[in-house]
Design a protein around this motif. Sequence first.
Motif, PDB file in Angstrom:
ATOM      1  N   ASP A   1      -9.188  10.930   0.364  1.00 16.17           N
ATOM      2  CA  ASP A   1      -8.052  10.230  -0.261  1.00 16.17           C
ATOM      3  C   ASP A   1      -6.818  10.618   0.533  1.00 16.17           C
ATOM      4  OD1 ASP A   1      -8.170   8.718  -3.210  1.00 16.17           O
ATOM      5  OD2 ASP A   1      -6.140   9.125  -2.505  1.00 16.17           O
TER       6      ASP A   1
ATOM      7  N   TYR B   1       1.087   6.737  -6.827  1.00 13.70           N
ATOM      8  CA  TYR B   1       0.057   7.732  -7.163  1.00 13.70           C
ATOM      9  C   TYR B   1       0.568   9.147  -6.901  1.00 13.70           C
ATOM     10  CZ  TYR B   1      -3.865   4.413  -7.779  1.00 13.70           C
ATOM     11  OH  TYR B   1      -4.709   3.441  -8.244  1.00 13.70           O
TER      12      TYR B   1
ATOM     13  N   TYR C   1      -3.881   8.686 -13.857  1.00 15.64           N
ATOM     14  CA  TYR C   1      -5.224   8.142 -13.586  1.00 15.64           C
ATOM     15  C   TYR C   1      -6.291   9.181 -13.955  1.00 15.64           C
ATOM     16  CZ  TYR C   1      -8.333   5.016 -10.916  1.00 15.64           C
ATOM     17  OH  TYR C   1      -9.302   4.130 -10.534  1.00 15.64           O
TER      18      TYR C   1
ATOM     19  N   TRP D   1     -14.460   1.664  -2.929  1.00 12.98           N
ATOM     20  CA  TRP D   1     -14.700   1.151  -4.273  1.00 12.98           C
ATOM     21  C   TRP D   1     -13.404   1.068  -5.045  1.00 12.98           C
ATOM     22  CZ3 TRP D   1     -18.674  -1.447  -5.754  1.00 12.98           C
ATOM     23  CH2 TRP D   1     -18.885  -1.703  -7.120  1.00 12.98           C
ATOM     24  N   ARG D   2     -13.157  -0.093  -5.628  1.00 13.36           N
ATOM     25  CA  ARG D   2     -12.048  -0.270  -6.553  1.00 13.36           C
ATOM     26  C   ARG D   2     -10.721   0.102  -5.911  1.00 13.36           C
ATOM     27  NH1 ARG D   2     -12.972   1.754 -12.701  1.00 13.36           N
ATOM     28  NH2 ARG D   2     -12.566   3.754 -11.762  1.00 13.36           N
ATOM     29  N   ASN D   3     -10.473  -0.469  -4.735  1.00 13.73           N
ATOM     30  CA  ASN D   3      -9.153  -0.289  -4.153  1.00 13.73           C
ATOM     31  C   ASN D   3      -8.488  -1.649  -4.039  1.00 13.73           C
ATOM     32  OD1 ASN D   3      -6.831   0.483  -2.934  1.00 13.73           O
ATOM     33  ND2 ASN D   3      -7.814   1.895  -1.510  1.00 13.73           N
TER      34      ASN D   3
ATOM     35  N   GLY E   1     -10.863   6.543  -0.158  1.00  9.46           N
ATOM     36  CA  GLY E   1     -10.100   6.405  -1.414  1.00  9.46           C
ATOM     37  C   GLY E   1     -10.933   6.771  -2.629  1.00  9.46           C
TER      38      GLY E   1
ATOM     39  N   ASN F   1       0.838  -1.204   0.000  1.00 10.46           N
ATOM     40  CA  ASN F   1       0.000   0.000   0.000  1.00 10.46           C
ATOM     41  C   ASN F   1       0.872   1.252   0.000  1.00 10.46           C
ATOM     42  OD1 ASN F   1      -2.296   1.864   1.826  1.00 10.46           O
ATOM     43  ND2 ASN F   1      -2.808   0.926  -0.110  1.00 10.46           N
TER      44      ASN F   1
ATOM     45  N   ASN G   1      -5.910   8.854   5.505  1.00 13.44           N
ATOM     46  CA  ASN G   1      -5.360   7.525   5.218  1.00 13.44           C
ATOM     47  C   ASN G   1      -6.081   6.541   6.134  1.00 13.44           C
ATOM     48  OD1 ASN G   1      -3.886   5.117   5.210  1.00 13.44           O
ATOM     49  ND2 ASN G   1      -1.992   6.199   4.694  1.00 13.44           N
TER      50      ASN G   1
END
Length: 224
Positions: free
Chosen positions: A77, A12, A20, A118-120, A56, A5, A98
């Motif tokens: 985020d 990122y 992204y 979602w989507r992590n 996130g 992570n 975090n």
Amino acid sequence: MSEHNINTINMYSSGGAQEYIGHNEIDPEIEKWERLFNYVENQIKRDKTKRIIEFGSGCGQLAFMLQSAGYDVVATDIVDDFLKEQNRIGINKVKKYNFLIDNYDDIFDFKADLIVSWRNPHLDMDDMKKLFDVVYNGLSDNGLFIINFQNSEVHPEAELLPNGTKYNYKILEDKQTNEKRFYAYFSKEDIDNLRKDLFEIEEYHNEGGKEQKNWHVLTLRKIN
Ligand SMILES: C[S@@+](CC[C@H](N)C(=O)[O-])C[C@H]1O[C@@H](n2cnc3c(N)ncnc32)[C@H](O)[C@@H]1O
């Protein structure tokens, strides 16, 4: 918080979020977001008094749609470029958070009725255990948790970490990026082990990909 992570967040923070955001501008995936928005609304029975936090949020599409429909939602985020994007598109409540490190009660002065993650796919099994504990603490009585996981069934090539996480580091074929990213894959049994003392299943289905099974999607209800 796992090294995986940490790698993801570093990736990122050093250009990955910009990439992204750029992909999102080229391919805004409107249909997927509408499907998710409808799913969320159905799960909370269109009750606009419900307080929602998204963990996130990335570019913030879901939070923005919920806010536009009149819901009270906080986007979060840990990556500054994503937070800037959430502010840029007009989300009113944005918090730097975090979820694996910060104390929920220091950041939020209320318990949420719904938390969405979602989507992590960048969390290993230990990170997921932590996420489940944090969400449990952050929810009001009977609160809901909407989460999706990549399905290990469609990733037979995955390797195994000592803590039981199936994973690989890769570049997604449809999203060329400069660096490989950590992706974790979970079976339904893994998910049942994660949630069993904390949440009951309100809704479960698979979706995505040709066979509609790339992702496990769940709405979980907090056991009080
Ligand atoms: C693949 S993106 C998905 C973003 C958005 N939910 C979506 O579906 O497009 C994963 C997001 O989770 C965030 N993230 C990963 N680990 C995090 C952590 N420990 N705390 C907060 N955000 C985190 C990343 O910065 C990124 O925005």
